[in-house]
Scaffold this motif. Structure first.
Motif, mmCIF file in Angstrom:
data_model
loop_
_atom_site.group_PDB
_atom_site.id
_atom_site.type_symbol
_atom_site.label_atom_id
_atom_site.label_comp_id
_atom_site.label_asym_id
_atom_site.label_seq_id
_atom_site.Cartn_x
_atom_site.Cartn_y
_atom_site.Cartn_z
ATOM 1 N N ASN A 277 0.766 -1.101 0.139
ATOM 2 C CA ASN A 277 -0.068 -0.054 0.144
ATOM 3 C C ASN A 277 1.041 1.381 0.066
ATOM 4 O OD1 ASN A 277 -1.851 -2.083 2.092
ATOM 5 N ND2 ASN A 277 -2.676 -1.277 0.225
ATOM 6 N N GLY A 278 2.047 1.266 -0.708
ATOM 7 C CA GLY A 278 2.896 2.491 -0.508
ATOM 8 C C GLY A 278 3.741 2.737 0.317
ATOM 9 N N ALA A 279 3.803 1.701 1.349
ATOM 10 C CA ALA A 279 4.654 2.006 2.550
ATOM 11 C C ALA A 279 6.151 2.035 2.214
ATOM 12 C CB ALA A 279 4.506 0.836 3.625
ATOM 13 N N GLY A 280 6.425 1.114 1.155
ATOM 14 C CA GLY A 280 7.738 1.059 0.649
ATOM 15 C C GLY A 280 8.269 2.593 -0.066
ATOM 16 N N ARG A 281 7.569 3.291 -0.477
ATOM 17 C CA ARG A 281 7.651 4.662 -1.139
ATOM 18 C C ARG A 281 7.973 5.490 0.026
ATOM 19 N NH1 ARG A 281 3.299 3.280 -4.416
ATOM 20 N NH2 ARG A 281 2.287 4.915 -3.485
ATOM 21 N N THR A 282 7.107 5.663 0.784
ATOM 22 C CA THR A 282 7.327 6.714 1.955
ATOM 23 C C THR A 282 8.238 6.616 2.893
ATOM 24 O OG1 THR A 282 5.339 5.639 3.084
ATOM 25 C CG2 THR A 282 4.884 7.089 1.266
ATOM 26 N N GLY A 283 8.607 5.301 3.090
ATOM 27 C CA GLY A 283 9.493 5.019 4.370
ATOM 28 C C GLY A 283 8.660 4.098 5.490
ATOM 29 N N LEU A 284 7.523 4.141 5.485
ATOM 30 C CA LEU A 284 6.727 3.339 6.449
ATOM 31 C C LEU A 284 7.158 2.035 6.608
ATOM 32 C CD1 LEU A 284 4.642 3.148 8.721
ATOM 33 C CD2 LEU A 284 2.927 2.754 6.822
ATOM 34 N N GLY A 285 7.428 1.207 5.549
ATOM 35 C CA GLY A 285 7.991 -0.234 5.343
ATOM 36 C C GLY A 285 9.289 -0.336 6.284
ATOM 37 N N ARG A 286 10.244 0.631 6.076
ATOM 38 C CA ARG A 286 11.625 0.583 6.876
ATOM 39 C C ARG A 286 11.329 0.931 8.373
ATOM 40 N NH1 ARG A 286 16.736 3.300 3.777
ATOM 41 N NH2 ARG A 286 16.685 1.840 1.800
ATOM 42 N N LEU A 287 10.472 1.877 8.631
ATOM 43 C CA LEU A 287 10.071 2.037 9.897
ATOM 44 C C LEU A 287 9.393 0.663 10.604
ATOM 45 C CD1 LEU A 287 9.957 4.270 12.333
ATOM 46 C CD2 LEU A 287 7.796 4.730 11.264
ATOM 47 N N ILE A 288 8.571 0.063 9.868
ATOM 48 C CA ILE A 288 8.106 -1.087 10.356
ATOM 49 C C ILE A 288 9.207 -2.314 10.830
ATOM 50 C CG2 ILE A 288 6.394 -3.441 9.842
ATOM 51 C CD1 ILE A 288 4.608 -1.251 8.525
ATOM 52 N N GLU A 289 10.118 -2.392 9.626
ATOM 53 C CA GLU A 289 11.267 -3.305 9.747
ATOM 54 C C GLU A 289 11.969 -2.858 10.868
ATOM 55 O OE1 GLU A 289 11.463 -4.218 5.138
ATOM 56 O OE2 GLU A 289 12.721 -3.286 6.037
ATOM 57 N N LEU A 290 12.370 -1.544 11.240
ATOM 58 C CA LEU A 290 13.044 -1.083 12.442
ATOM 59 C C LEU A 290 12.311 -1.664 13.572
ATOM 60 C CD1 LEU A 290 15.376 0.711 13.580
ATOM 61 C CD2 LEU A 290 13.729 2.531 13.555
ATOM 62 N N SER A 291 11.018 -1.394 13.611
ATOM 63 C CA SER A 291 10.276 -1.721 14.996
ATOM 64 C C SER A 291 10.269 -3.308 15.171
ATOM 65 C CB SER A 291 8.793 -1.379 14.683
ATOM 66 O OG SER A 291 8.522 0.033 14.649
ATOM 67 N N ILE A 292 10.448 -4.094 14.317
ATOM 68 C CA ILE A 292 10.634 -5.634 14.248
ATOM 69 C C ILE A 292 11.787 -5.922 14.928
ATOM 70 C CG2 ILE A 292 10.836 -7.925 12.747
ATOM 71 C CD1 ILE A 292 8.906 -6.771 11.027
ATOM 72 N N GLY A 293 12.937 -5.276 14.543
ATOM 73 C CA GLY A 293 13.963 -5.578 15.201
ATOM 74 C C GLY A 293 14.208 -5.007 16.801
ATOM 75 N N ASN A 294 13.640 -3.958 16.903
ATOM 76 C CA ASN A 294 13.452 -3.421 18.344
ATOM 77 C C ASN A 294 12.702 -4.275 19.105
ATOM 78 O OD1 ASN A 294 13.523 -0.670 20.298
ATOM 79 N ND2 ASN A 294 11.270 -1.202 20.108
ATOM 80 N N SER A 295 11.482 -4.741 18.734
ATOM 81 C CA SER A 295 10.692 -5.453 19.543
ATOM 82 C C SER A 295 11.429 -6.943 19.741
ATOM 83 C CB SER A 295 9.560 -5.966 18.740
ATOM 84 O OG SER A 295 8.612 -6.559 19.417
ATOM 85 N N ALA A 296 12.139 -7.472 18.954
ATOM 86 C CA ALA A 296 12.903 -8.722 19.143
ATOM 87 C C ALA A 296 13.905 -8.631 20.216
ATOM 88 C CB ALA A 296 13.401 -9.399 17.889
ATOM 89 N N ALA A 297 14.635 -7.408 20.028
ATOM 90 C CA ALA A 297 15.509 -6.814 21.194
ATOM 91 C C ALA A 297 15.157 -6.971 22.397
ATOM 92 C CB ALA A 297 16.622 -6.076 20.849
#
Length: 520
Positions: free
Chosen positions: A62-82
């Motif tokens: 849904n366009g999350a890759g263009r705006t940077g939301l996708g990277r923010l979600i991936e960052l949150s995934i790593g933060n949640s695991a740690a």
């Protein structure tokens, strides 16, 4: 003699031949093992690559890759695991590594230490983040690097049992984790695609974070049981450092340019604090509703944890069967995790509905479930209240984040989120202390009855407050829609007043002059 020598030579030859054959067989077996290991590693790598590609397609939809939301979600995934690794390591050290009586005192100390700094740090964390709007990527990376260093310090303190260092490190991890959450929420509008609402974007981040935590917790528990808490904290340290490097690579447009201050520095600070204190009725109402839910969440966690460990509820536990103490705690934790996932999914589904209504409905649902649990207290109602409380907490917080992101300007948005996080954290800590105290009664229904009365009164007060606010707004709108009253002619006004003197008599020209258009 010669015959004996020949026999010895024959035996030696046979032994050598057997050893050579055994060596060749061992080499073949080793080669086969290496080939199998290599193939297994390749298969694992391919599976991980395919899973990563599938996750990337979901996070960038849904366009999350263009705006940077996708990277923010991936960052949150790593933060949640740690964060999950740290939580598991500290839980085995602080909560379950000592007897129940000693753990109760340690947990109470941890809660008090947690609450006091949040009350002091809240006025400073948000303004600092607002001050560095042009470097939010580096602020987020700093919160991750800082937690990595704290994990290294806590790992060194596990062996000698240095509890003050563990408490201080856990507090620092908690504060930096909240700072990460505040920074992430503040940049959400800048990475929001056109086809996704704020509630939906927050829900998508929360959903991936919860799924990651659900996967990381059992992995962390297994590694902690195998390698120990110190090693698990070092693994978390490496994870935080790697995620911090990824945070620096967020899109540059998440960094907002610093706004020029028209007023002097002191005036600008005063204006900032006035704006922060006057957040509007919608934000205030959502915060107060979430305070009630968060209060009960903290109560439920520590009340049920120590009630189960104390075996003070024989109708809750079935001893020496499937539902013994550890498994009962596991079932309640699983219910809470499932409730959080459902809350995030419902938030994504309810993206077009009013967030203000959502926060009040979550509080009402929590009150209703608490009343039912107080009346029919058993294992299944305890599981239900754990699930509903986690559901309400997740859904209400996502709606609150969307309200703040929509209503609050960017110049004080991080400050507002800092105050919100501190307020909710203090409510959770206060609820935890109440649950810790009421668990000493070793009886479930009185605790739930007490909290149900408090939450019901809180809900009624919020509804009365909302009704008064709506009535005031409707009255103001009705008054603004009324046409202005036409001025009374002077001749009619004189009939109720003293007649004017000859000098004050209007001229004939003045009497025939038409009135000014009141709408002009």
């Amino acid at each position: 003699m010669a015959e004996g020598w020949n026999k010895a030579r024959e035996i030696s030859r046979r032994v050598g031949k057997g050893a050579a054959q055994a060596g060749r067989a061992s080499w073949r077996a080793g080669r086969a093992t290496a080939t199998g290991t290599k193939r297994a590693g390749v298969a694992t790598a391919r599976g991980a690559h395919k899973m990563g590609q599938a996750t990337r397609r979901l996070t960038h939809a849904n366009g999350a890759g263009r705006t940077g939301l996708g990277r923010l979600i991936e960052l949150s995934i790593g933060n949640s695991a740690a964060d999950a690794f740290v939580t598991v390591a500290l839980a085995s050290t602080v909560f379950f590594g000592v007897p129940v009586g000693e753990a109760r005192g340690s947990v109470a100390l941890y809660l008090v230490i947690t609450m006091i700094p949040f009350a002091l740090v809240a006025p400073f964390v948000g303004p600092i983040l607002d001050k560095f709007r042009s470097g939010r990527r580096y602020v987020i990376a700093g919160t991750l690097f800082g937690r990595g260093l704290l994990c290294f310090a806590m790992a060194a303190a596990v062996g000698p049992g240095d509890l003050p260092t563990l408490f201080a490190g856990a507090l620092g991890v908690l504060v930096l984790s909240k700072a990460f959450t505040v920074s992430r929420a503040a940049i959400m509008p800048s990475v929001l695609p056109a086809d996704i609402t704020l509630v939906s974007a927050n829900a998508r981040v929360a959903l991936f974070s919860l799924v990651t935590a659900g996967i990381a917790v059992p992995i962390g528990a297994g590694l902690t049981a195998w390698l120990g808490s110190a090693v698990m904290l070092r693994v978390a340290m490496v994870a935080f450092l790697l995620v911090g490097v990824f945070a620096v690579r967020l899109p540059r447009h998440v960094d907002s340019p610093d706004l020029e201050e028209e007023a002097p520095e002191e005036g600008g600070r005063a204006e900032r604090w006035r704006s922060l204190l006057n957040v509007g009725p919608a934000v205030t109402e959502a915060m107060l509703a979430n305070v009630g839910v968060r209060l009960f969440s903290g109560f439920l966690l520590f009340f049920m944890l120590f009630l189960v460990q104390d075996l003070g509820a024989p109708w809750l536990l079935v001893k020496d069967t499937f539902f013994d103490v550890p498994k009962t705690i596991g079932v309640l934790a699983l219910a809470a995790g499932l409730g959080g996932l459902v809350g995030a999914a419902v938030a994504n589904w309810a993206r077009n509905h009013s967030p203000q209504l959502i926060v009040l409905l979550t509080l009402a649902l929590t009150v209703a479930t608490t009343v039912v649990t107080a009346i029919f207290f058993n294992l299944w109602t305890a599981i239900a209240v754990a699930l509903v409380t986690a559901f309400a907490q997740e859904l209400g917080k996502l709606a609150l984040d969307a309200i703040v992101q929509r209503e609050i300007g960017e110049e004080v948005r991080s400050s507002t989120f800092g105050v919100v996080e501190a307020l909710l954290q203090m409510a959770w800590v206060f609820g935890g202390l109440v649950g810790l105290l009421l668990s000493l009664t070793e009886n479930g229904p009185p605790g739930f009855i007490t909290l149900s009365v408090v939450l019901f009164a809180w809900l009624v007060w919020l509804l009365i407050r909302r009704r008064r606010r709506i009535k005031a707004v409707n009255a103001q709108i009705h008054e603004e829609r009324q046409p202005p009253t036409a001025p009374v002619p002077r001749e009619q006004a004189w009939a109720h007043e003293e007649p004017p003197t000859p000098d004050e008599q209007p001229s004939q020209i003045d009497r025939t002059k038409p009135l000014t258009n009141p709408y002009g």
